[in-house]
Enzyme design. Sequence first.
Site: not given
Ligand code: NAD
Length: 484
Positions: A176, A179, A229, A284, A385
Amino acid sequence: MVKDATVANYLGGEWVASSGSETLPVSNPATGELLARVPLSGSEDVGAAVEAAQRAFPSWRATPAIERARVLFQLKTLLEGNFEALASSLAREHGKNLEECRGEIRRGIENVEHACGIPTLMMGSTLEDIAPGIDCETVLQPLGVFAGITPYNFPVMIPMWFWPYAVAAGNTFVLKPSEQDPLTHQLVIDLTVQAGLPKGVLNVVHGARDAATALIEHPDVKGISFVGSSAVARQIYAGAAARGKRVQALGGAKNYLVVLPDADYDHATEAILSSLFGSAGQRCLAGSVVVGVDDAYPEMKERLLEGAASISMGYALEGDPFMGPVISARHRERILGYIEEGIREGAKLLLDGRDATVKAYPKGHWIGPTFFDNVGPDLVIGREEIFGPVGGLAQVGSLDEALELIHRISYGNMTSVFTTSGCAAREVRYHAGISMLGINIGVAAPMAFFPFGGAKGSFYGDLKAQGRDAIDFYTDKRVVISRW
Ligand code: NAD
């Protein structure tokens, strides 16, 4: 895929329209151009994807490891042949500059290369005579269907931290993707078809929260690989673990970078500017707060401000900008909110990027490099963050004080130290309690053959992404004791 069309799910080897009627726009964050629409799939689509993956599992598992590896070797060749097309597609939907896009595709390919070693990576072990005449062996076996839920900031590389290893080990997979920018990975899926990956081995369901939740709740999904996140990572970890699934959930970050007075300041400045502002801070591993120890503080303040003020911004496919836009208008508003919060909290705004624009692209989500002074864990902008081009500076009197600041942060993804002292670097490695450490490196980047993941609130789980951990995550060790 037709321009502006709704992207299709990929289920059991077929491109299938989502059953849901709701869609979201996928736009070029620099130009504002609508690129496509992404469907918000639900549990019906997820059910079909998992069923397709489940159906494909027995014969894929029984395919010899060397034959599974051959498909990945073929995929590696195709990825190289399409390298530039993938990088420019990524630049269009994500916005980061072309060099960063190429870097992302390269890191993705490295995971395919590493997974090609599956015949040796997946070997078990044997010990004769654990008791007289009795031998013991471990056999690594795939488990079935795994799922990946991935973020927008590395929409090609991060899915490839996961599925190449899962399928190399004989599992099948449902992805998945984010989006917000799901298009370039669709091109990778096309290449997996050309490489000969059998139908149903890798499936894609587009959507957001509902699709992710359906994957976590599906009884036939054996494990979840998540990146996003921290709030969501924690929720996914709890939800998947409560259902008895394996889970690795990588979360957000707040990375403090320490500069000691014996550092090479020119090198540190270049590395830190790239860490803070590369990808417009949407990594990240992006540096967030620069901690200057003693004399390093005034030196770094002057150099970083001068460097940040001269950073170029623009559309990745025109010229060679250092920085692109942030992903969306919504995300831009969130970052602006943090800048306003920093001002309210009393941090000194040294460089203000709020009004930055790129003349040719008035619809882009631009924010220029922004710098605050007097930042630390007491402030919201020093502990949460921001995920944008907003840096902070802090001044301390010793390395111990710098480590104390790091210990007060709830995240533990990365820290860096800039120094010419091996002893100081060892102190940081020993005491920081952070998973990824850069020594004279601004971004301790993920390497396919090493594990990657954070500590504290940046990671929920045990086995990390990539490296040997990936093989352990996607296989179970079966132990056989025999007497003949
Ligand atoms: P996000 O948490 O908004 O979304 C990540 C994924 O989870 C997406 O596919 C989204 O559709 C899904 N999602 C969102 N809310 C959800 C919920 N309530 N329940 C289930 N699924 C859900 O993150 P983002 O904005 O796409 O990416 C940025 C974040 O990712 C930042 O916090 C960044 O630090 C983190 N990140 C971490 C790493 C790492 O290696 N630790 C690497 C890249 C990004």
